[in-house]
Design an enzyme around this catalytic site. Sequence first.
Site, PDB file in Angstrom:
ATOM      1  N   ARG A  12       0.842  -1.216   0.000  1.00 60.49           N
ATOM      2  CA  ARG A  12       0.000   0.000   0.000  1.00 60.49           C
ATOM      3  C   ARG A  12       0.876   1.264   0.000  1.00 60.49           C
ATOM      4  NH1 ARG A  12      -0.406   4.650   2.769  1.00 60.49           N
ATOM      5  NH2 ARG A  12      -0.012   3.544   4.715  1.00 60.49           N
ATOM      6  N   ASP A  13       1.567   1.537   1.097  1.00 68.01           N
ATOM      7  CA  ASP A  13       2.357   2.774   1.182  1.00 68.01           C
ATOM      8  C   ASP A  13       3.492   2.728   0.166  1.00 68.01           C
ATOM      9  OD1 ASP A  13       3.102   5.244   2.152  1.00 68.01           O
ATOM     10  OD2 ASP A  13       3.322   4.615   4.231  1.00 68.01           O
ATOM     11  N   HIS A 206       4.907   4.477  12.771  1.00 67.12           N
ATOM     12  CA  HIS A 206       5.008   4.350  11.311  1.00 67.12           C
ATOM     13  C   HIS A 206       6.071   5.361  10.865  1.00 67.12           C
ATOM     14  CE1 HIS A 206       2.857   3.954   7.276  1.00 67.12           C
ATOM     15  NE2 HIS A 206       3.461   5.114   7.090  1.00 67.12           N
ATOM     16  N   HIS A 208       8.917   6.885   8.407  1.00 65.64           N
ATOM     17  CA  HIS A 208       9.540   6.943   7.079  1.00 65.64           C
ATOM     18  C   HIS A 208      11.018   7.229   7.316  1.00 65.64           C
ATOM     19  CE1 HIS A 208       6.068   6.827   4.206  1.00 65.64           C
ATOM     20  NE2 HIS A 208       5.444   6.892   5.368  1.00 65.64           N
ATOM     21  N   CYS A 239       4.363   9.309   0.531  1.00 64.61           N
ATOM     22  CA  CYS A 239       2.972   9.742   0.406  1.00 64.61           C
ATOM     23  C   CYS A 239       2.894  10.741  -0.725  1.00 64.61           C
ATOM     24  CB  CYS A 239       2.493  10.363   1.717  1.00 64.61           C
ATOM     25  SG  CYS A 239       0.839  11.052   1.576  1.00 64.61           S
ATOM     26  N   ASN A 248       9.338   4.264   3.320  1.00 61.84           N
ATOM     27  CA  ASN A 248       9.116   3.812   4.697  1.00 61.84           C
ATOM     28  C   ASN A 248      10.401   3.201   5.236  1.00 61.84           C
ATOM     29  OD1 ASN A 248       6.305   3.457   3.286  1.00 61.84           O
ATOM     30  ND2 ASN A 248       5.913   3.513   5.472  1.00 61.84           N
TER      31      ASN A 248
HETATM   32  P1  HMG Z   1     -12.814  14.331  -2.995  1.00 56.32           P
HETATM   33  O1  HMG Z   1     -12.475  14.607  -4.427  1.00 56.32           O
HETATM   34  O2  HMG Z   1     -12.872  15.476  -2.048  1.00 56.32           O
HETATM   35  O3  HMG Z   1     -14.138  13.446  -2.882  1.00 56.32           O
HETATM   36  O4  HMG Z   1     -11.739  13.272  -2.477  1.00 56.32           O
HETATM   37  P2  HMG Z   1     -15.642  13.819  -2.941  1.00 56.32           P
HETATM   38  O5  HMG Z   1     -16.292  13.282  -1.702  1.00 56.32           O
HETATM   39  O6  HMG Z   1     -15.838  15.274  -3.294  1.00 56.32           O
HETATM   40  O7  HMG Z   1     -16.128  12.922  -4.198  1.00 56.32           O
HETATM   41  C1  HMG Z   1     -15.674  13.181  -5.517  1.00 56.32           C
HETATM   42  C2  HMG Z   1     -15.817  11.906  -6.326  1.00 56.32           C
HETATM   43  O8  HMG Z   1     -14.925  10.914  -5.804  1.00 56.32           O
HETATM   44  C3  HMG Z   1     -17.209  11.293  -6.285  1.00 56.32           C
HETATM   45  O9  HMG Z   1     -17.414  10.634  -7.537  1.00 56.32           O
HETATM   46  C4  HMG Z   1     -17.100  10.238  -5.213  1.00 56.32           C
HETATM   47  O10 HMG Z   1     -18.001   9.155  -5.355  1.00 56.32           O
HETATM   48  C5  HMG Z   1     -15.685   9.745  -5.459  1.00 56.32           C
HETATM   49  P3  HMG Z   1     -18.233  11.335  -8.733  1.00 56.32           P
HETATM   50  O11 HMG Z   1     -19.557  11.642  -8.129  1.00 56.32           O
HETATM   51  O12 HMG Z   1     -17.445  12.571  -9.105  1.00 56.32           O
HETATM   52  O13 HMG Z   1     -18.236  10.286  -9.786  1.00 56.32           O
HETATM   53  N1  HMG Z   1     -15.112   9.168  -4.242  1.00 56.32           N
HETATM   54  C6  HMG Z   1     -14.530   7.949  -4.198  1.00 56.32           C
HETATM   55  N2  HMG Z   1     -14.313   7.020  -5.141  1.00 56.32           N
HETATM   56  C7  HMG Z   1     -13.706   5.894  -4.738  1.00 56.32           C
HETATM   57  N3  HMG Z   1     -13.312   5.670  -3.463  1.00 56.32           N
HETATM   58  C8  HMG Z   1     -13.519   6.563  -2.497  1.00 56.32           C
HETATM   59  C9  HMG Z   1     -14.148   7.776  -2.856  1.00 56.32           C
HETATM   60  N4  HMG Z   1     -14.494   8.865  -2.147  1.00 56.32           N
HETATM   61  C10 HMG Z   1     -15.083   9.707  -3.006  1.00 56.32           C
HETATM   62  N5  HMG Z   1     -13.125   6.314  -1.239  1.00 56.32           N
HETATM   63  C11 HMG Z   1     -10.937  11.544  -1.025  1.00 56.32           C
HETATM   64  C12 HMG Z   1     -11.745  12.828  -1.119  1.00 56.32           C
HETATM   65  C13 HMG Z   1     -10.755  11.239   0.445  1.00 56.32           C
HETATM   66  C14 HMG Z   1     -11.683  10.422  -1.718  1.00 56.32           C
HETATM   67  C15 HMG Z   1      -9.578  11.764  -1.741  1.00 56.32           C
HETATM   68  O14 HMG Z   1      -8.994  12.896  -1.206  1.00 56.32           O
HETATM   69  C16 HMG Z   1      -8.646  10.597  -1.586  1.00 56.32           C
HETATM   70  O15 HMG Z   1      -8.882   9.510  -2.102  1.00 56.32           O
HETATM   71  N6  HMG Z   1      -7.523  10.816  -0.882  1.00 56.32           N
HETATM   72  C17 HMG Z   1      -6.588   9.734  -0.593  1.00 56.32           C
HETATM   73  C18 HMG Z   1      -5.195  10.242  -0.595  1.00 56.32           C
HETATM   74  C19 HMG Z   1      -4.270   9.112  -0.234  1.00 56.32           C
HETATM   75  O16 HMG Z   1      -4.530   7.946  -0.500  1.00 56.32           O
HETATM   76  N7  HMG Z   1      -3.137   9.477   0.384  1.00 56.32           N
HETATM   77  C20 HMG Z   1      -2.156   8.518   0.781  1.00 56.32           C
HETATM   78  C21 HMG Z   1      -2.578   7.666   1.932  1.00 56.32           C
HETATM   79  S1  HMG Z   1      -2.269   8.412   3.502  1.00 56.32           S
HETATM   80  C22 HMG Z   1      -0.608   8.091   3.819  1.00 56.32           C
HETATM   81  O17 HMG Z   1       0.104   7.618   2.966  1.00 56.32           O
HETATM   82  C23 HMG Z   1      -0.059   8.359   5.194  1.00 56.32           C
HETATM   83  C24 HMG Z   1       0.187   7.060   5.996  1.00 56.32           C
HETATM   84  O18 HMG Z   1       1.077   6.199   5.308  1.00 56.32           O
HETATM   85  C25 HMG Z   1       0.766   7.408   7.369  1.00 56.32           C
HETATM   86  C26 HMG Z   1       1.988   8.340   7.300  1.00 56.32           C
HETATM   87  O19 HMG Z   1       2.956   8.041   6.576  1.00 56.32           O
HETATM   88  O20 HMG Z   1       1.942   9.358   7.991  1.00 56.32           O
HETATM   89  C27 HMG Z   1      -1.127   6.286   6.239  1.00 56.32           C
HETATM   90 MG    MG Z   2       3.222   6.348   5.303  1.00 56.48          MG
END
Ligand code: HMG
Ligand code: MG
Length: 307
Positions: A12-13, A206, A208, A239, A248
């Site tokens: 995933r990450d 967690h 990095h 990220c 990581n």
């Molecule tokens: P948004 O654009 O604000 O969403 O994204 P929305 O609610 O306005 O919806 C827009 C469209 O997206 C809609 O579709 C929704 O249905 C769809 P439309 O009507 O236009 O056809 N939608 C989705 N589709 C599939 N799956 C979903 C979903 N939600 C809405 N879940 C959202 C908001 C949260 C979805 C977006 O910002 C997003 O996906 N962000 C994820 C970013 C990400 O993955 N970042 C990396 C992970 S975090 C990380 O790595 C840190 C960690 O490792 C810890 C650390 O290192 O600190 C965990």
């Molecule tokens: Mg991370």
Amino acid sequence: MTAVRIVEVGPRDGLQNEPALVPTDLKLRFIRLLVDAGLTEIEATSFVSPKWVPQLGDAEQLWPRLPGGAKYSALVPNARGLERALACGVRRLAFFTAASEAFNRKNVNMGIAESLAGFEQMMSVLKERGNRSEFWVRGYVSTAFECPYSGRVEPKVVVSVCRRLIEIGVDEVSVGDTIGVAVPREVRDLTRSLFEEIEPGRIAYHFHDTRGTAVANVAEALELGVRCFDSSAGGLGGCPYAPGAGGNLATEDLVYFLDRSGIETGVSLEPLAMASLPIFDLLGRPPQSKAQIAALSLAGPSQAGTE
Ligand code: HMG
Ligand code: MG
């Protein structure tokens, strides 16, 4: 010493931040090799927007084909993500938010309070589904030391977000050094503050390894009583919404450090060192982890290259 849990986040990450889209079959091969090496907790994918993170857009195709032998979890950002994950039969879920407002907005397009309110509703959905104990929920708190947009983060802010997650009902919080800046003294300060409010058994770190401090940080947290660490095979990762975030902590570096310190992990370093090689082949770059490179060179010159 008590055994340590390793949560492998490479699939995933590790893969969410790579420019190349890794085919589903290759992800499954990678995961199979991780299981064969002895990893038992693996974060396999995310049910985030495929427009935001196309690298993990195959979650629905990947999930039903995951090999036996490990417990798999997936990241879910909101109600839509939860609906998708539940439709696939996911039982181990990772909600994610941050200790920095600016980062949370860049990462999930909402403020921290909005994320937490969403998690509360998502938890109600799980309760409505029947027995809450069928599910295991982790809550990530990113940028626990520093935010790439708004700078240093105070421990009390991190503690308050972690406390809210525990109140909402998560089983474990994973505290993230998203851009890999922390040093052991900061880990000590934060860990002591966290322990004032949260049981040690419910805290994971967690790290990095952007600046090479991750193993030192693990050593500090371990000494204080933390027993769960996230890592990524080969040091893959980062990220996409955290500029400057390096990979990581490499699982190989973590396993080497724990093994050599006399702490049982159940993971074998040599097969682990090989597990990410097919991914590095596709990415066209060499592995990152020092313990991995050393293990591969001991295994023979033919294993060390990725070409
Ligand atoms: P948004 O654009 O604000 O969403 O994204 P929305 O609610 O306005 O919806 C827009 C469209 O997206 C809609 O579709 C929704 O249905 C769809 P439309 O009507 O236009 O056809 N939608 C989705 N589709 C599939 N799956 C979903 C979903 N939600 C809405 N879940 C959202 C908001 C949260 C979805 C977006 O910002 C997003 O996906 N962000 C994820 C970013 C990400 O993955 N970042 C990396 C992970 S975090 C990380 O790595 C840190 C960690 O490792 C810890 C650390 O290192 O600190 C965990
Ligand atoms: Mg991370």
